[in-house]
Scaffold this active site. Structure first.
Site, PDB file in Angstrom:
ATOM      1  N   ARG A  73      56.878  40.934  59.366  1.00 39.74           N
ATOM      2  CA  ARG A  73      56.645  42.093  58.509  1.00 39.74           C
ATOM      3  C   ARG A  73      55.449  41.816  57.615  1.00 39.74           C
ATOM      4  O   ARG A  73      55.116  40.655  57.354  1.00 39.74           O
ATOM      5  CB  ARG A  73      57.854  42.369  57.616  1.00 39.74           C
ATOM      6  CG  ARG A  73      59.113  42.766  58.372  1.00 39.74           C
ATOM      7  CD  ARG A  73      59.023  44.221  58.825  1.00 39.74           C
ATOM      8  NE  ARG A  73      60.314  44.696  59.303  1.00 39.74           N
ATOM      9  CZ  ARG A  73      60.773  44.569  60.546  1.00 39.74           C
ATOM     10  NH1 ARG A  73      60.031  43.946  61.460  1.00 39.74           N
ATOM     11  NH2 ARG A  73      61.948  45.041  60.890  1.00 39.74           N
ATOM     12  N   MET A 102      44.519  40.544  47.258  1.00 38.66           N
ATOM     13  CA  MET A 102      43.105  40.895  47.044  1.00 38.66           C
ATOM     14  C   MET A 102      42.266  39.637  46.870  1.00 38.66           C
ATOM     15  O   MET A 102      42.766  38.519  47.012  1.00 38.66           O
ATOM     16  CB  MET A 102      42.993  41.806  45.825  1.00 38.66           C
ATOM     17  CG  MET A 102      43.387  43.246  46.099  1.00 38.66           C
ATOM     18  SD  MET A 102      43.089  44.270  44.640  1.00 38.66           S
ATOM     19  CE  MET A 102      43.177  45.897  45.381  1.00 38.66           C
ATOM     20  N   GLY A 103      41.015  39.823  46.485  1.00 31.33           N
ATOM     21  CA  GLY A 103      40.136  38.673  46.267  1.00 31.33           C
ATOM     22  C   GLY A 103      38.748  38.881  46.817  1.00 31.33           C
ATOM     23  O   GLY A 103      37.878  38.034  46.666  1.00 31.33           O
ATOM     24  N   ILE A 150      39.874  39.874  38.685  1.00 28.64           N
ATOM     25  CA  ILE A 150      41.059  39.206  39.241  1.00 28.64           C
ATOM     26  C   ILE A 150      40.639  38.249  40.356  1.00 28.64           C
ATOM     27  O   ILE A 150      41.381  37.346  40.709  1.00 28.64           O
ATOM     28  CB  ILE A 150      42.113  40.215  39.786  1.00 28.64           C
ATOM     29  CG1 ILE A 150      41.560  41.041  40.959  1.00 28.64           C
ATOM     30  CG2 ILE A 150      42.649  41.092  38.678  1.00 28.64           C
ATOM     31  CD1 ILE A 150      42.648  41.763  41.753  1.00 28.64           C
ATOM     32  N   ASP A 151      39.441  38.448  40.918  1.00 29.23           N
ATOM     33  CA  ASP A 151      39.018  37.661  42.087  1.00 29.23           C
ATOM     34  C   ASP A 151      38.612  36.220  41.728  1.00 29.23           C
ATOM     35  O   ASP A 151      38.558  35.361  42.605  1.00 29.23           O
ATOM     36  CB  ASP A 151      37.838  38.338  42.790  1.00 29.23           C
ATOM     37  CG  ASP A 151      38.157  39.754  43.224  1.00 29.23           C
ATOM     38  OD1 ASP A 151      39.350  40.059  43.420  1.00 29.23           O
ATOM     39  OD2 ASP A 151      37.216  40.558  43.377  1.00 29.23           O
TER      40      ASP A 151
HETATM   41  O1  F6P Z   1      37.132  43.098  42.558  1.00 30.97           O
HETATM   42  C1  F6P Z   1      38.439  43.404  42.273  1.00 30.97           C
HETATM   43  C2  F6P Z   1      39.101  44.095  43.430  1.00 30.97           C
HETATM   44  O2  F6P Z   1      40.447  44.353  43.081  1.00 30.97           O
HETATM   45  C3  F6P Z   1      39.033  43.345  44.761  1.00 30.97           C
HETATM   46  O3  F6P Z   1      39.955  42.294  44.842  1.00 30.97           O
HETATM   47  C4  F6P Z   1      39.266  44.478  45.724  1.00 30.97           C
HETATM   48  O4  F6P Z   1      38.691  44.215  46.995  1.00 30.97           O
HETATM   49  C5  F6P Z   1      38.581  45.627  45.074  1.00 30.97           C
HETATM   50  O5  F6P Z   1      38.487  45.331  43.696  1.00 30.97           O
HETATM   51  C6  F6P Z   1      39.279  46.941  45.240  1.00 30.97           C
HETATM   52  O6  F6P Z   1      38.495  47.929  44.668  1.00 30.97           O
HETATM   53  P1  F6P Z   1      38.976  49.426  44.390  1.00 30.97           P
HETATM   54  O7  F6P Z   1      39.709  49.425  43.106  1.00 30.97           O
HETATM   55  O8  F6P Z   1      37.706  50.179  44.302  1.00 30.97           O
HETATM   56  O9  F6P Z   1      39.853  49.858  45.516  1.00 30.97           O
END
Ligand code: F6P
Length: 346
Positions: A270, A169-170, A126-127
């Site tokens: 918020r 995320m990212g 997704i990143d």
């Molecule tokens: O790499 C995909 C991702 O969703 C990132 O955006 C995020 O930092 C990480 O994975 C979260 O990982 P986890 O599922 O281990 O909490």
């Protein structure tokens, strides 16, 4: 051929669509398909399951992965690489399709370089931070979900005259933040690659309020470090422990930023942390199509024995690139994309 397929790292919408395409294309060629359970962990432990037409039926629109995933790094497991090679041989596999991001494909690239391991890659995350491809599958769905959330936050922000901070995320790149922020009309977007200071962000919000708007939307990428005019930087993380690929768990910067904004501007603020919602559920049509095209290309590469390669999107064409090139460095958000976003700040 007997072809293994694994999904590694964080899950994302479209994984099942790739599995289906790899399997359908391989079965049509008379090959057998074997699912490796839980990413590289399944090859370390020797856990496999046959994938026939029945197993892959109906999975195109399904989120997650029917064969499971982990963040196991065989290079960090005692005897891990030897066990991968041994289990691959014992299972009678001729090739492996590894569907993953920089970590999973980094292992694939190294296994190919060091052991001529018969592997091809498919770029997932997704990143959207994987080099050598324009887009990874899963990204479009995450942006769609984040944009929808921003749209919803807009109406409640407007009703209450509030600042709404949305944390997306990212990891260490701001692709989801920039794209969903542009699509959702964010008033400020904070990403790791173009670190706007907290003071600049607050000034942009104050300018907007002076211009007659009583509410604002701020999108912040989880990997953004709070940066101050003094030069101070503050990273916000969940826990100090690193995973097997050396990653720290991110998350929480939205809350810190919201506190700062409220304190500095006096605007009621918020925070919404979207978290794993961005990775769950059905893929968008665009991701289903991209994942399907990647899966077909991966099957072609396997049957042409073009190992050490990864399916990639260049413009509108599916091509193949070397796994080494794809995993050499992170693909960051270029300045031009941030300029598109920042044209609407304040
Ligand atoms: O790499 C995909 C991702 O969703 C990132 O955006 C995020 O930092 C990480 O994975 C979260 O990982 P986890 O599922 O281990 O909490």
């Amino acid at each position: 051929m007997r072809v293994g397929v694994l999904t590694g790292g964080g899950d994302c919408p479209g994984l099942n669509a790739v599995i289906r395409a790899v399997a359908r294309s391989s079965l049509d060629r008379g090959s057998e398909i074997v699912g490796v359970r839980d990413g590289w962990r399944g090859l370390v432990d020797g856990r496999f399951e046959p994938l026939g037409r029945r197993e892959i039926s109906g999975i195109l629109p399904r989120g997650g992965t029917i064969i499971g995933t982990t963040r196991t790094n065989p290079y960090k497991v005692d005897g891990g690489v030897e066990r991968v090679l041994e289990n691959f041989r014992r299972e009678g596999l001729d090739a492996l399709v590894a569907i993953g991001g920089e970590d999973t494909l980094g292992v694939a690239a190294r296994m190919y370089a060091e052991h001529s391991f018969a592997v091809v890659g498919v770029p997932k995350t997704i990143d959207n931070d994987l080099a050598a491809t324009d887009y990874t599958f899963g990204f479009d769905t995450a942006v769609f979900i984040a944009t929808e959330a921003i749209d919803r936050l807009h109406t409640t922000a407007e009703s209450h005259n509030r600042v709404m901070v949305v944390e997306v995320m990212g990891r260490h790149t701001g692709w989801i933040a920039v794209m969903s922020g542009i699509a959702g009309g964010a008033d400020v977007i904070l990403i790791p690659e173009q670190p706007m200071t907290v003071e600049q962000a607050c000034a942009a919000l104050e300018k907007r309020h002076r211009g007659g708007k009583d509410f604002s939307i701020v999108v912040v990428s989880e990997g953004y470090e709070l940066v101050y005019e003094s030069g101070e930087r503050r990273a916000v993380t969940q826990e100090a422990a690193l995973d097997q690929f050396g990653h720290i768990r991110l998350g929480g910067v939205g809350g810190e930023l919201a506190r700062e904004i409220e304190e500095r501007t006096g605007f009621e603020t918020r925070v919404t942390v979207l978290g794993h919602v961005q990775r769950g559920g059905a893929p968008t049509p665009r991701d289903r199509v991209l994942a399907t095209r990647y899966g077909l290309k991966a099957a072609d590469l396997v049957h042409e024995r073009k190992f050490g390669r990864m399916a990639a999107l260049h413009g509108d064409s599916i091509v193949d690139v070397s796994l080494k090139e794809a995993t050499a460095e992170l693909k960051k958000v270029p300045k031009e994309w941030y300029q598109v976003a920042s044209a609407f700040f304040g």
